[in-house]
Design a protein around this motif. Structure first.
Motif, PDB file in Angstrom:
ATOM      1  N   SER A  16      12.692  -0.725   4.623  1.00  0.00           N
ATOM      2  CA  SER A  16      12.169  -1.519   3.511  1.00  0.00           C
ATOM      3  C   SER A  16      10.943  -0.844   2.911  1.00  0.00           C
ATOM      4  O   SER A  16      10.124  -0.255   3.625  1.00  0.00           O
ATOM      5  N   ALA A  17      10.830  -0.930   1.610  1.00  0.00           N
ATOM      6  CA  ALA A  17       9.629  -0.532   0.878  1.00  0.00           C
ATOM      7  C   ALA A  17       9.359  -1.658  -0.116  1.00  0.00           C
ATOM      8  O   ALA A  17      10.125  -2.628  -0.192  1.00  0.00           O
ATOM      9  N   TRP A  18       8.298  -1.548  -0.867  1.00  0.00           N
ATOM     10  CA  TRP A  18       7.973  -2.623  -1.802  1.00  0.00           C
ATOM     11  C   TRP A  18       9.099  -2.764  -2.846  1.00  0.00           C
ATOM     12  O   TRP A  18       9.351  -1.871  -3.633  1.00  0.00           O
ATOM     13  N   GLY A  19       9.815  -3.886  -2.779  1.00  0.00           N
ATOM     14  CA  GLY A  19      10.886  -4.145  -3.729  1.00  0.00           C
ATOM     15  C   GLY A  19      12.167  -3.381  -3.477  1.00  0.00           C
ATOM     16  O   GLY A  19      13.093  -3.446  -4.286  1.00  0.00           O
ATOM     17  N   LYS A  20      12.275  -2.668  -2.347  1.00  0.00           N
ATOM     18  CA  LYS A  20      13.440  -1.852  -2.046  1.00  0.00           C
ATOM     19  C   LYS A  20      13.868  -2.075  -0.598  1.00  0.00           C
ATOM     20  O   LYS A  20      13.035  -2.260   0.283  1.00  0.00           O
ATOM     21  N   HIS A  39       0.811  -1.224   0.000  1.00  0.00           N
ATOM     22  CA  HIS A  39       0.000   0.000   0.000  1.00  0.00           C
ATOM     23  C   HIS A  39       0.843   1.272   0.000  1.00  0.00           C
ATOM     24  O   HIS A  39       0.281   2.373   0.030  1.00  0.00           O
ATOM     25  N   GLY A  40       2.164   1.130   0.018  1.00  0.00           N
ATOM     26  CA  GLY A  40       3.029   2.306  -0.057  1.00  0.00           C
ATOM     27  C   GLY A  40       3.723   2.678   1.228  1.00  0.00           C
ATOM     28  O   GLY A  40       4.366   3.731   1.302  1.00  0.00           O
ATOM     29  N   ARG A  43       8.444   6.054   0.131  1.00  0.00           N
ATOM     30  CA  ARG A  43       7.124   6.054   0.778  1.00  0.00           C
ATOM     31  C   ARG A  43       6.103   6.567  -0.225  1.00  0.00           C
ATOM     32  O   ARG A  43       6.220   7.670  -0.734  1.00  0.00           O
ATOM     33  N   GLN A  44       5.114   5.729  -0.549  1.00  0.00           N
ATOM     34  CA  GLN A  44       4.167   6.045  -1.615  1.00  0.00           C
ATOM     35  C   GLN A  44       4.903   6.321  -2.932  1.00  0.00           C
ATOM     36  O   GLN A  44       4.470   7.142  -3.745  1.00  0.00           O
ATOM     37  N   GLY A  45       6.011   5.619  -3.120  1.00  0.00           N
ATOM     38  CA  GLY A  45       6.826   5.829  -4.309  1.00  0.00           C
ATOM     39  C   GLY A  45       6.245   5.161  -5.539  1.00  0.00           C
ATOM     40  O   GLY A  45       5.266   4.413  -5.470  1.00  0.00           O
ATOM     41  N   PRO A  63       2.736  -0.980  -5.673  1.00  0.00           N
ATOM     42  CA  PRO A  63       1.666  -1.557  -6.503  1.00  0.00           C
ATOM     43  C   PRO A  63       0.296  -0.939  -6.256  1.00  0.00           C
ATOM     44  O   PRO A  63      -0.484  -0.745  -7.186  1.00  0.00           O
ATOM     45  N   GLU A  64      -0.020  -0.672  -4.968  1.00  0.00           N
ATOM     46  CA  GLU A  64      -1.341  -0.136  -4.635  1.00  0.00           C
ATOM     47  C   GLU A  64      -1.182   1.180  -3.873  1.00  0.00           C
ATOM     48  O   GLU A  64      -1.650   1.332  -2.744  1.00  0.00           O
ATOM     49  N   ARG A  65      -0.528   2.108  -4.530  1.00  0.00           N
ATOM     50  CA  ARG A  65      -0.236   3.390  -3.892  1.00  0.00           C
ATOM     51  C   ARG A  65      -1.524   4.093  -3.457  1.00  0.00           C
ATOM     52  O   ARG A  65      -2.465   4.217  -4.226  1.00  0.00           O
TER      53      ARG A  65
END
Length: 212
Positions: free
Chosen positions: A163-167, A120-121, A187-189, A193-195
């Motif tokens: 950590s972030a999605w994929g990072k 979700h970001g 963050r919300q980058g 996927p579901e920002r």
């Protein structure tokens, strides 16, 4: 040959000529003032542009580099069973149907719910459980109020891991200047996927790992 009569001093023609000459002189002075004004404005605008450019260049030069960020190709999808993740902590992947509410946690949280929050970001900031309490408090104070999860995590290779999605980025400590840059970047980058999806109204981590 007929001669053009010379206007008599003080005559109407002489007054008209004198008035026309004065108007022409005033127009010339007005043109010079206008040119000078626009020249000054142009110089000021150019100076401001140069100053702004220098500030931007200096700011970019002084920003901590994020070249140590690792990128992963991660799967998506909901599961109701525990997931074995290749990263510690996970940086994405299959996850529980219910997301973890964003916020500060004093105990470890379920991976599967936290990964849903990443989808979700959110940025998930984890720290070694033995990190001093004052440093944990400083860490919590530094982070934004929304779309961030902060929690201890046993077995980290670095004192703090963001950590972030994929990072993912390993950090040296609370004062590592790359942390705010990571949060700002991811963050919300664009990798999310579901920002913009919810980061509240989920679970507080006390449910089962799969979020059932």
């Amino acid at each position: 040959m007929a001669r053009t009569p010379t206007p008599r001093p003080g005559s109407r023609e002489e007054r008209r000529e004198r008035a026309a000459a004065m108007r022409a002189a005033e127009r010339a002075r007005e043109r010079r003032r206008t040119i000078a004004l626009w020249a000054s404005i142009t110089a000021v605008v150019a100076a401001i542009a140069v100053a702004v450019t220098l500030v931007i260049v200096r700011e970019q030069a002084s920003r901590p580099a994020l070249d140590a960020v690792r990128s992963f190709t991660v799967a998506q999808g909901h599961v109701t069973t525990p997931v074995t993740y290749p990263q510690t902590p996970p940086a994405g992947g299959e996850h529980a149907p219910v997301w973890l509410n964003c916020g500060v946690y004093s105990q470890p949280v379920p991976n599967e719910n936290a990964v849903h929050s990443l989808e979700h970001g959110a940025v998930w900031v984890t720290y070694r459980p033995d990190l001093p309490k004052d440093q944990v408090a400083a860490l919590a104070k530094e982070l934004p109020d929304t779309y961030v999860v902060l929690s201890p995590y046993p077995g980290l290779r670095a004192p703090i891991v963001a950590s972030a999605w994929g990072k993912q980025l390993e950090l040296t400590g609370v004062d590592d200047p790359r942390l705010p840059e990571f949060v700002k970047e991811y963050r919300q980058g664009p990798q999310t996927p579901e920002r913009g999806a919810a980061c509240t109204g989920g679970t507080d981590g006390t449910s089962s790992p799969a979020g059932r």
